[in-house]
Each structure stands twice: as C-alpha cells, then as structure tokens.
Scaffold this motif. Sequence first.
Motif, PDB file in Angstrom:
ATOM      1  N   PHE A 110       0.677  -1.269  -0.208  1.00  0.00           N
ATOM      2  CA  PHE A 110       0.025  -0.178   0.353  1.00  0.00           C
ATOM      3  C   PHE A 110       0.777   1.333  -0.005  1.00  0.00           C
ATOM      4  O   PHE A 110       0.415   2.104  -0.561  1.00  0.00           O
ATOM      5  CB  PHE A 110      -0.702  -0.332   1.039  1.00  0.00           C
ATOM      6  N   LEU A 111       1.755   1.417   0.782  1.00  0.00           N
ATOM      7  CA  LEU A 111       3.100   2.240   1.223  1.00  0.00           C
ATOM      8  C   LEU A 111       3.269   2.592  -0.209  1.00  0.00           C
ATOM      9  O   LEU A 111       3.672   3.467  -0.817  1.00  0.00           O
ATOM     10  CB  LEU A 111       3.762   1.812   1.431  1.00  0.00           C
ATOM     11  N   ALA A 112       4.301   1.719  -0.749  1.00  0.00           N
ATOM     12  CA  ALA A 112       4.999   1.981  -2.186  1.00  0.00           C
ATOM     13  C   ALA A 112       4.029   2.739  -3.304  1.00  0.00           C
ATOM     14  O   ALA A 112       4.356   3.354  -4.317  1.00  0.00           O
ATOM     15  CB  ALA A 112       5.591   0.303  -2.702  1.00  0.00           C
ATOM     16  N   VAL A 113       2.515   1.309  -3.663  1.00  0.00           N
ATOM     17  CA  VAL A 113       2.070   1.916  -4.612  1.00  0.00           C
ATOM     18  C   VAL A 113       1.666   3.296  -4.833  1.00  0.00           C
ATOM     19  O   VAL A 113       0.838   4.624  -5.458  1.00  0.00           O
ATOM     20  CB  VAL A 113       0.163   1.264  -4.503  1.00  0.00           C
ATOM     21  N   GLN A 114       0.521   4.222  -3.332  1.00  0.00           N
ATOM     22  CA  GLN A 114      -0.033   5.167  -2.746  1.00  0.00           C
ATOM     23  C   GLN A 114       1.592   6.546  -3.114  1.00  0.00           C
ATOM     24  O   GLN A 114       0.944   7.425  -3.504  1.00  0.00           O
ATOM     25  CB  GLN A 114      -0.772   4.940  -1.521  1.00  0.00           C
ATOM     26  N   GLY A 115       2.972   5.594  -2.705  1.00  0.00           N
ATOM     27  CA  GLY A 115       4.023   7.026  -2.376  1.00  0.00           C
ATOM     28  C   GLY A 115       4.391   6.433  -3.967  1.00  0.00           C
ATOM     29  O   GLY A 115       4.352   8.232  -4.610  1.00  0.00           O
ATOM     30  N   LEU A 116       4.133   6.360  -5.300  1.00  0.00           N
ATOM     31  CA  LEU A 116       4.676   6.434  -6.155  1.00  0.00           C
ATOM     32  C   LEU A 116       3.163   6.827  -7.368  1.00  0.00           C
ATOM     33  O   LEU A 116       3.162   8.052  -8.002  1.00  0.00           O
ATOM     34  CB  LEU A 116       4.793   5.351  -6.904  1.00  0.00           C
ATOM     35  N   ASN A 117       2.131   7.157  -6.480  1.00  0.00           N
ATOM     36  CA  ASN A 117       1.080   7.615  -7.019  1.00  0.00           C
ATOM     37  C   ASN A 117       1.142   9.122  -6.650  1.00  0.00           C
ATOM     38  O   ASN A 117       0.647   9.974  -7.647  1.00  0.00           O
ATOM     39  CB  ASN A 117      -0.545   6.993  -6.402  1.00  0.00           C
ATOM     40  N   VAL A 118       1.209   9.520  -5.917  1.00  0.00           N
ATOM     41  CA  VAL A 118       1.384  10.806  -5.757  1.00  0.00           C
ATOM     42  C   VAL A 118       2.696  11.840  -6.184  1.00  0.00           C
ATOM     43  O   VAL A 118       2.426  12.688  -6.682  1.00  0.00           O
ATOM     44  CB  VAL A 118       2.260  11.159  -3.775  1.00  0.00           C
ATOM     45  N   VAL A 119       3.538  10.702  -6.425  1.00  0.00           N
ATOM     46  CA  VAL A 119       4.672  11.467  -7.736  1.00  0.00           C
ATOM     47  C   VAL A 119       3.479  11.283  -8.872  1.00  0.00           C
ATOM     48  O   VAL A 119       4.369  12.360  -9.753  1.00  0.00           O
ATOM     49  CB  VAL A 119       6.075  10.497  -7.413  1.00  0.00           C
ATOM     50  N   ARG A 120       2.972  10.654  -9.504  1.00  0.00           N
ATOM     51  CA  ARG A 120       2.437  10.391 -10.967  1.00  0.00           C
ATOM     52  C   ARG A 120       1.366  11.242 -10.451  1.00  0.00           C
ATOM     53  O   ARG A 120       1.290  13.003 -12.129  1.00  0.00           O
ATOM     54  CB  ARG A 120       1.208   8.691 -11.179  1.00  0.00           C
ATOM     55  N   VAL A 121       0.750  12.056  -8.883  1.00  0.00           N
ATOM     56  CA  VAL A 121      -0.294  12.924  -9.884  1.00  0.00           C
ATOM     57  C   VAL A 121       0.487  14.759  -9.680  1.00  0.00           C
ATOM     58  O   VAL A 121      -0.022  15.438 -10.507  1.00  0.00           O
ATOM     59  CB  VAL A 121      -0.680  13.446  -8.059  1.00  0.00           C
ATOM     60  N   ILE A 122       1.231  14.551  -8.632  1.00  0.00           N
ATOM     61  CA  ILE A 122       2.755  15.410  -8.400  1.00  0.00           C
ATOM     62  C   ILE A 122       3.172  16.027 -10.232  1.00  0.00           C
ATOM     63  O   ILE A 122       3.228  17.418 -10.750  1.00  0.00           O
ATOM     64  CB  ILE A 122       3.241  16.130  -8.276  1.00  0.00           C
ATOM     65  N   SER A 123       3.535  15.220 -10.480  1.00  0.00           N
ATOM     66  CA  SER A 123       4.019  15.395 -12.355  1.00  0.00           C
ATOM     67  C   SER A 123       2.856  15.638 -13.244  1.00  0.00           C
ATOM     68  O   SER A 123       3.295  16.732 -13.930  1.00  0.00           O
ATOM     69  CB  SER A 123       4.956  13.842 -12.472  1.00  0.00           C
ATOM     70  N   LEU A 124       1.993  14.861 -13.174  1.00  0.00           N
ATOM     71  CA  LEU A 124       1.101  15.507 -13.982  1.00  0.00           C
ATOM     72  C   LEU A 124       0.404  16.958 -14.253  1.00  0.00           C
ATOM     73  O   LEU A 124       0.530  17.465 -15.262  1.00  0.00           O
ATOM     74  CB  LEU A 124      -0.367  14.200 -14.115  1.00  0.00           C
ATOM     75  N   PHE A 125       0.469  17.251 -12.705  1.00  0.00           N
ATOM     76  CA  PHE A 125       0.156  18.245 -12.366  1.00  0.00           C
ATOM     77  C   PHE A 125       0.512  19.285 -12.778  1.00  0.00           C
ATOM     78  O   PHE A 125       0.423  20.703 -13.227  1.00  0.00           O
ATOM     79  CB  PHE A 125      -0.345  18.478 -11.023  1.00  0.00           C
ATOM     80  N   TYR A 126       2.511  19.151 -13.611  1.00  0.00           N
ATOM     81  CA  TYR A 126       3.080  19.635 -13.653  1.00  0.00           C
ATOM     82  C   TYR A 126       3.228  19.881 -15.603  1.00  0.00           C
ATOM     83  O   TYR A 126       3.892  20.247 -15.924  1.00  0.00           O
ATOM     84  CB  TYR A 126       4.584  20.477 -12.935  1.00  0.00           C
ATOM     85  N   LEU A 127       3.298  18.631 -15.937  1.00  0.00           N
ATOM     86  CA  LEU A 127       3.310  18.177 -16.449  1.00  0.00           C
ATOM     87  C   LEU A 127       2.071  19.087 -17.287  1.00  0.00           C
ATOM     88  O   LEU A 127       2.562  19.751 -18.961  1.00  0.00           O
ATOM     89  CB  LEU A 127       2.974  16.743 -17.888  1.00  0.00           C
ATOM     90  N   GLY A 128       0.939  19.245 -17.167  1.00  0.00           N
ATOM     91  CA  GLY A 128      -0.258  20.026 -17.560  1.00  0.00           C
ATOM     92  C   GLY A 128      -0.067  21.416 -17.759  1.00  0.00           C
ATOM     93  O   GLY A 128      -0.673  21.724 -19.179  1.00  0.00           O
ATOM     94  N   GLN A 129       0.910  21.588 -17.350  1.00  0.00           N
ATOM     95  CA  GLN A 129       1.192  23.399 -17.052  1.00  0.00           C
ATOM     96  C   GLN A 129       1.895  23.672 -18.650  1.00  0.00           C
ATOM     97  O   GLN A 129       2.769  24.576 -18.992  1.00  0.00           O
ATOM     98  CB  GLN A 129       1.449  24.116 -15.687  1.00  0.00           C
ATOM     99  N   TRP A 130       2.852  22.302 -18.750  1.00  0.00           N
ATOM    100  CA  TRP A 130       3.583  22.282 -19.747  1.00  0.00           C
ATOM    101  C   TRP A 130       3.220  22.030 -21.056  1.00  0.00           C
ATOM    102  O   TRP A 130       4.224  23.414 -22.080  1.00  0.00           O
ATOM    103  CB  TRP A 130       5.345  21.606 -19.332  1.00  0.00           C
ATOM    104  N   ASN A 131       3.367  21.247 -21.804  1.00  0.00           N
ATOM    105  CA  ASN A 131       2.734  20.866 -22.675  1.00  0.00           C
ATOM    106  C   ASN A 131       1.476  19.540 -22.276  1.00  0.00           C
ATOM    107  O   ASN A 131       1.307  18.640 -22.194  1.00  0.00           O
ATOM    108  CB  ASN A 131       4.038  20.256 -23.064  1.00  0.00           C
ATOM    109  N   THR A 132       0.391  19.696 -23.419  1.00  0.00           N
ATOM    110  CA  THR A 132      -0.940  19.013 -22.341  1.00  0.00           C
ATOM    111  C   THR A 132      -0.450  17.709 -24.078  1.00  0.00           C
ATOM    112  O   THR A 132      -0.981  16.773 -23.609  1.00  0.00           O
ATOM    113  CB  THR A 132      -2.374  19.724 -23.649  1.00  0.00           C
TER     114      THR A 132
END
Length: 203
Positions: A110-132
Amino acid sequence: MFSKTPMLRFFLTFVLLQLSFFGINMLGVVQQHVVLPWTELLARACVALVMLFDETAAAAGKVLWNTATGFGVSIEPGCNGIEACIVLFSAVLAFPSSWRHKLVGLVIGFLAVQGLNVVRVISLFYLGQWNTQVFNFAHEYLWQALIMLDVLIVWLLWVRAGSKSQNSSGPPPPPAPPAHAPASPKPAGPLVSASLDLSPPVR
C-alpha cells in the motif's frame, strides 16, 4: 517451482479476489465514504508536498490546481491508486504464505503504490501546465504502465522475501552420528622364547 494444482489455485483465487474487491469498490456507499474521502486526502497530501517549493498550488476537493494559472488536475477513479492496490492485495492474499507475511505485504505494498501515485499526480500537475500532448501521453500510457510495474515488482520482492524466510527458518539438519572411537589395541602377552634347551640333563 509450483505444481499445476497450486498454480491453478493461486490463479483462480487471484481472479475471484479481484472481482470481489472491484465489485465492492463500485458500490455507492463505498465510493461515498471510502473512495472519495481518500481521493480528497490524496489531493491535500499532494498540495502539502508541492507547497514546499511552489506556493501557488491549492486543493479543492479532489482537484489539485494552480492559483496563478488556473490549471488543475482532477484525481478521478483509476488515478487514486485504489485499483492498483486491489490488484496487489489480491495477489498477496492469493499467494500461499503465513498471515503475518501477508500483512507485511499488504502494508508495504500500500505504501509503495500510494507513494508512487503521489509522484504521478504531482508530475502530471506540472506536465499539464507545460505541454498538453506530453500530459496526455504520460497520463494515459506512461504512468499506467509504471504503476502496474510497481505492483509487479513489489509483489515479486515480497514473494522472494517470503521464500528466503522459509528457507532460513526451516527444520535444523539432523545431528551427525557420533564418531566411533578407535578400537584399542589388545595388550601384547609376554614374549615366550621358542628356543630348545640344549643343556645336558643333570644326573
């Protein structure tokens, strides 16, 4: 290697557990009281991390958005890590091992999956502002594959750790038979001369 019967039992149990967990996950009461609160908590956790270096981030429910640009990402089903956890939990529970080892696998997984998922959400948050286009590719393909790869790696490491634990805690080898003491040599008797007495008889 497993024989056909344990492998078939594992596969059938794995499939049945997934069907059960996904069915429970789709219930309205579960969505309302478990999934949605968890998703909102995930959004707030992402904001707390982002605000360490970017004060323009904010959370509104399950939406992570930028107060300066107005761009936001909504954490929808499939992006909150619950589905990936269901797959991992089903594999852990279906695999033959002790309940203590299963509990360790559930917590660490659970910790491994959710930890990586936090990284996913944050990375998508900035990728969306950079390039659709990059955002769409990462969201629909790249991160989906990485999350499932994370599930597979965690499960394989958990299985390997269980195998090592069983080998180290196996029954001790039987004691070696006692060594036989060497037979003591028999004491030699008195040496008797076999020579003939050739002295003349006494008269």
